[in-house]
Scaffold this motif. Structure first.
Motif, PDB file in Angstrom:
ATOM      1  N   ALA A  66       0.831  -1.206   0.000  1.00 10.84           N
ATOM      2  CA  ALA A  66       0.000   0.000   0.000  1.00 10.84           C
ATOM      3  C   ALA A  66       0.866   1.258   0.000  1.00 10.84           C
ATOM      4  CB  ALA A  66      -0.943  -0.007   1.203  1.00 10.84           C
ATOM      5  N   LEU A  67       1.928   1.256   0.794  1.00 10.14           N
ATOM      6  CA  LEU A  67       2.842   2.397   0.839  1.00 10.14           C
ATOM      7  C   LEU A  67       3.533   2.587  -0.512  1.00 10.14           C
ATOM      8  CD1 LEU A  67       4.208   4.587   2.583  1.00 10.14           C
ATOM      9  CD2 LEU A  67       5.927   2.874   3.189  1.00 10.14           C
ATOM     10  N   ASN A  68       3.944   1.496  -1.124  1.00  5.70           N
ATOM     11  CA  ASN A  68       4.588   1.546  -2.435  1.00  5.70           C
ATOM     12  C   ASN A  68       3.631   2.122  -3.475  1.00  5.70           C
ATOM     13  OD1 ASN A  68       6.614   1.135  -4.344  1.00  5.70           O
ATOM     14  ND2 ASN A  68       5.880  -0.929  -4.818  1.00  5.70           N
ATOM     15  N   ASP A  69       2.373   1.689  -3.456  1.00  2.00           N
ATOM     16  CA  ASP A  69       1.379   2.213  -4.399  1.00  2.00           C
ATOM     17  C   ASP A  69       1.173   3.710  -4.192  1.00  2.00           C
ATOM     18  OD1 ASP A  69       1.124  -0.332  -5.414  1.00  2.00           O
ATOM     19  OD2 ASP A  69      -0.741  -0.789  -4.305  1.00  2.00           O
ATOM     20  N   SER A  70       1.129   4.138  -2.936  1.00  2.00           N
ATOM     21  CA  SER A  70       0.954   5.561  -2.630  1.00  2.00           C
ATOM     22  C   SER A  70       2.135   6.384  -3.143  1.00  2.00           C
ATOM     23  CB  SER A  70       0.801   5.741  -1.117  1.00  2.00           C
ATOM     24  OG  SER A  70       0.803   7.101  -0.773  1.00  2.00           O
ATOM     25  N   ALA A  73       2.014   6.638  -6.926  1.00  2.00           N
ATOM     26  CA  ALA A  73       0.989   7.594  -7.366  1.00  2.00           C
ATOM     27  C   ALA A  73       1.495   9.024  -7.226  1.00  2.00           C
ATOM     28  CB  ALA A  73      -0.289   7.395  -6.558  1.00  2.00           C
ATOM     29  N   ARG A  74       2.209   9.326  -6.168  1.00  2.79           N
ATOM     30  CA  ARG A  74       2.751  10.674  -5.982  1.00  2.79           C
ATOM     31  C   ARG A  74       3.805  11.006  -7.038  1.00  2.79           C
ATOM     32  NH1 ARG A  74       3.408  11.206   0.595  1.00  2.79           N
ATOM     33  NH2 ARG A  74       1.194  10.975   1.070  1.00  2.79           N
ATOM     34  N   PHE A  75       4.683  10.051  -7.340  1.00  3.57           N
ATOM     35  CA  PHE A  75       5.677  10.294  -8.382  1.00  3.57           C
ATOM     36  C   PHE A  75       5.018  10.469  -9.745  1.00  3.57           C
ATOM     37  CE2 PHE A  75       9.070   8.507  -5.549  1.00  3.57           C
ATOM     38  CZ  PHE A  75       9.906   9.607  -5.597  1.00  3.57           C
ATOM     39  N   ASP A  76       3.989   9.689 -10.024  1.00  8.30           N
ATOM     40  CA  ASP A  76       3.265   9.842 -11.285  1.00  8.30           C
ATOM     41  C   ASP A  76       2.636  11.232 -11.387  1.00  8.30           C
ATOM     42  OD1 ASP A  76       3.965   7.286 -12.034  1.00  8.30           O
ATOM     43  OD2 ASP A  76       2.025   6.388 -11.462  1.00  8.30           O
ATOM     44  N   ALA A  77       2.033  11.705 -10.303  1.00  7.86           N
ATOM     45  CA  ALA A  77       1.431  13.041 -10.309  1.00  7.86           C
ATOM     46  C   ALA A  77       2.497  14.109 -10.485  1.00  7.86           C
ATOM     47  CB  ALA A  77       0.652  13.266  -9.012  1.00  7.86           C
ATOM     48  N   GLN A  78       3.637  13.960  -9.821  1.00  5.98           N
ATOM     49  CA  GLN A  78       4.723  14.926  -9.956  1.00  5.98           C
ATOM     50  C   GLN A  78       5.245  14.933 -11.392  1.00  5.98           C
ATOM     51  OE1 GLN A  78       8.145  14.124  -7.540  1.00  5.98           O
ATOM     52  NE2 GLN A  78       9.062  16.128  -7.897  1.00  5.98           N
TER      53      GLN A  78
END
Length: 99
Positions: A66-70, A73-78
């Motif tokens: 779950a932490l890895n997915d989060s 997702a943040r790197f993808d948004a950045q």
């Protein structure tokens, strides 16, 4: 004067030796049976502990997933924001040179 009282010395006959070793043999067999029972009980307890560790391991793995997915997702948004910013800068440079 003290006289030492001597006990008659016992003689170890073959029959008596056989009885003694038979007693030791039965005691040894009894101990082996108890050890086997203890080993069975210990194995059952170790299996229970292993099951508990497997449950904890699964829980920890799920949390890390779950932490890895989060984080992903943040790197993808950045990455999306940076790409949009680069396109905006390039469009601004091209637009300022065109007029």
């Amino acid at each position: 004067m003290l006289m030492a009282v001597m006990m008659p010395r016992e003689r170890w006959t073959d029959q008596r030796l056989d009885e003694t070793f038979a007693g030791l043999d039965s005691d040894t067999r009894e101990l082996r049976g108890e050890i086997k029972g203890m080993r069975t009980e210990m194995n059952a307890r170790f299996d229970a502990v292993n099951g508990r560790f497997d449950g904890i391991k699964d829980s920890v793995n799920a949390r890390f997933d779950a932490l890895n997915d989060s984080i992903n997702a943040r790197f993808d948004a950045q990455n999306r924001n940076m790409m949009a910013g680069f396109f905006l800068v390039i469009a601004t440079i091209i637009g300022s040179n065109a007029f």
